[in-house]
Enzyme design. Structure first.
Site, PDB file in Angstrom:
ATOM      1  N   CYS A  94      26.762  18.836  34.481  1.00 57.23           N
ATOM      2  CA  CYS A  94      27.800  17.751  34.871  1.00 57.23           C
ATOM      3  C   CYS A  94      27.291  17.222  36.124  1.00 57.23           C
ATOM      4  CB  CYS A  94      29.206  18.060  34.546  1.00 57.23           C
ATOM      5  SG  CYS A  94      30.010  16.594  34.420  1.00 57.23           S
ATOM      6  N   ARG A 129      36.349   7.270  30.332  1.00 59.14           N
ATOM      7  CA  ARG A 129      35.650   8.374  30.798  1.00 59.14           C
ATOM      8  C   ARG A 129      35.408   9.174  29.350  1.00 59.14           C
ATOM      9  NH1 ARG A 129      35.992  10.961  35.716  1.00 59.14           N
ATOM     10  NH2 ARG A 129      35.690  13.242  35.306  1.00 59.14           N
ATOM     11  N   HIS A 195      30.364  21.484  29.352  1.00 58.92           N
ATOM     12  CA  HIS A 195      31.161  22.727  30.143  1.00 58.92           C
ATOM     13  C   HIS A 195      31.494  23.655  28.845  1.00 58.92           C
ATOM     14  CE1 HIS A 195      31.959  20.420  33.859  1.00 58.92           C
ATOM     15  NE2 HIS A 195      32.099  19.154  32.948  1.00 58.92           N
TER      16      HIS A 195
HETATM   17  N1  GLN Z   1      31.865  13.506  39.009  1.00 64.94           N
HETATM   18  C1  GLN Z   1      31.177  13.401  37.885  1.00 64.94           C
HETATM   19  C2  GLN Z   1      31.486  12.102  36.746  1.00 64.94           C
HETATM   20  O1  GLN Z   1      32.640  12.115  36.555  1.00 64.94           O
HETATM   21  C3  GLN Z   1      30.711  14.794  37.285  1.00 64.94           C
HETATM   22  C4  GLN Z   1      32.212  15.160  36.787  1.00 64.94           C
HETATM   23  C5  GLN Z   1      32.038  16.477  36.201  1.00 64.94           C
HETATM   24  O2  GLN Z   1      31.279  17.401  36.732  1.00 64.94           O
HETATM   25  N2  GLN Z   1      33.000  17.311  35.185  1.00 64.94           N
HETATM   26  O3  GLN Z   1      30.360  11.886  36.052  1.00 64.94           O
END
Ligand code: GLN
Length: 242
Positions: A94, A129, A195
């Protein structure tokens, strides 16, 4: 600790360690020890230099601001780039994945240079998101079973000609570009949005890193069933309607 032990570097646990990503380091370490391979685990905080002599480097996810701070420090430090130039193995998740790329959009809404270790570029998705379980088929050249993971990110990632998709998704958003790709890889450098932690759900990925590091084609099997139960449960969850 012997000089010949495998050097596993967990990069910036103080900035890049969301959603239990530190579990990746635990799983790689455990699966090495179960094969009788001695491991030296090196946790490098963001105020410490990145050692260049590691065999495997792991980077986790992070919120937007810690991601920018981590990128600034890694650029200034230069150690991860030198390690990769020397053939080190890197697995990133990520925010860590975005940082390895050429550029990402930071928490201030501005393009921020990445480390240029992986030919990917990330932008901020203007829509919702990407959150939820993912399921996909990993590049067959890597010889791995289907990828199970959990994604939570605003970024979308475009893969350049110097890298290839890590997986093609059956379920979830992954790189978020609408082409079904998830993550990217090139040689010994890997990035994913998964993750989970991803190594706990997909221990064969940990084994792949170990095989690369040890330069072997196979490892003795590990007699542990809990990974299978976790995988089965999460793969079932990935195909349920949200
Ligand atoms: N900040 C990054 C995004 O939102 C990565 C988020 C994360 O590592 N979960 O794309």
């Amino acid at each position: 600790m012997s000089d010949t032990s495998l050097r596993l570097v967990w990069v910036y646990p103080d900035l890049l360690s969301t959603y239990g990503d530190q579990g990746n380091a635990l799983v790689v370490e455990r699966r090495a020890r179960q094969r009788g391979v001695p491991v030296t685990r090196i946790d490098v905080r963001s105020d410490q230099p990145i050692p260049t002599s590691g065999d495997i480097y792991l980077l986790g996810g992070g919120e937007d601001r810690p991601q920018r701070l981590a990128a600034e420090r890694l650029r200034r430090d230069g150690g991860l780039n030198r390690a990769v130039a020397n053939g080190a193995i890197v697995f990133s998740v990520c925010a860590g994945y975005q940082i390895l790329g050429t550029e990402f959009v930071n928490d201030l809404g501005r393009p921020e240079p990445g480390l240029g270790i992986l030919d990917v570029r990330s932008i901020r998705n203007e829509g919702a998101r990407h959150v939820g379980d993912i399921l996909g088929d990993i590049d067959p050249r890597l010889g791995l079973p289907p990828l199970s993971g959990f994604e939570n990110h605003q970024g979308n990632t475009v893969i350049g000609p110097g890298a290839q998709p890590f997986a093609h998704l059956r379920y979830g958003n992954g790189n978020g570009t609408g082409d079904g790709t998830e993550g990217a890889w090139c040689d010994t450098v890997f990035g994913t949005y998964a993750h989970g932690p991803v190594m706990a759900r997909n221990p064969q990925i940990a084994d792949m890193l170990l095989k690369l590091a040890l330069d072997v084609h196979a490892l003795p099997p590990v007699d542990e069933q809990w990974y299978d139960a976790l995988r089965a449960e999460r793969i079932a969850a990935a195909s349920e309607p949200a």
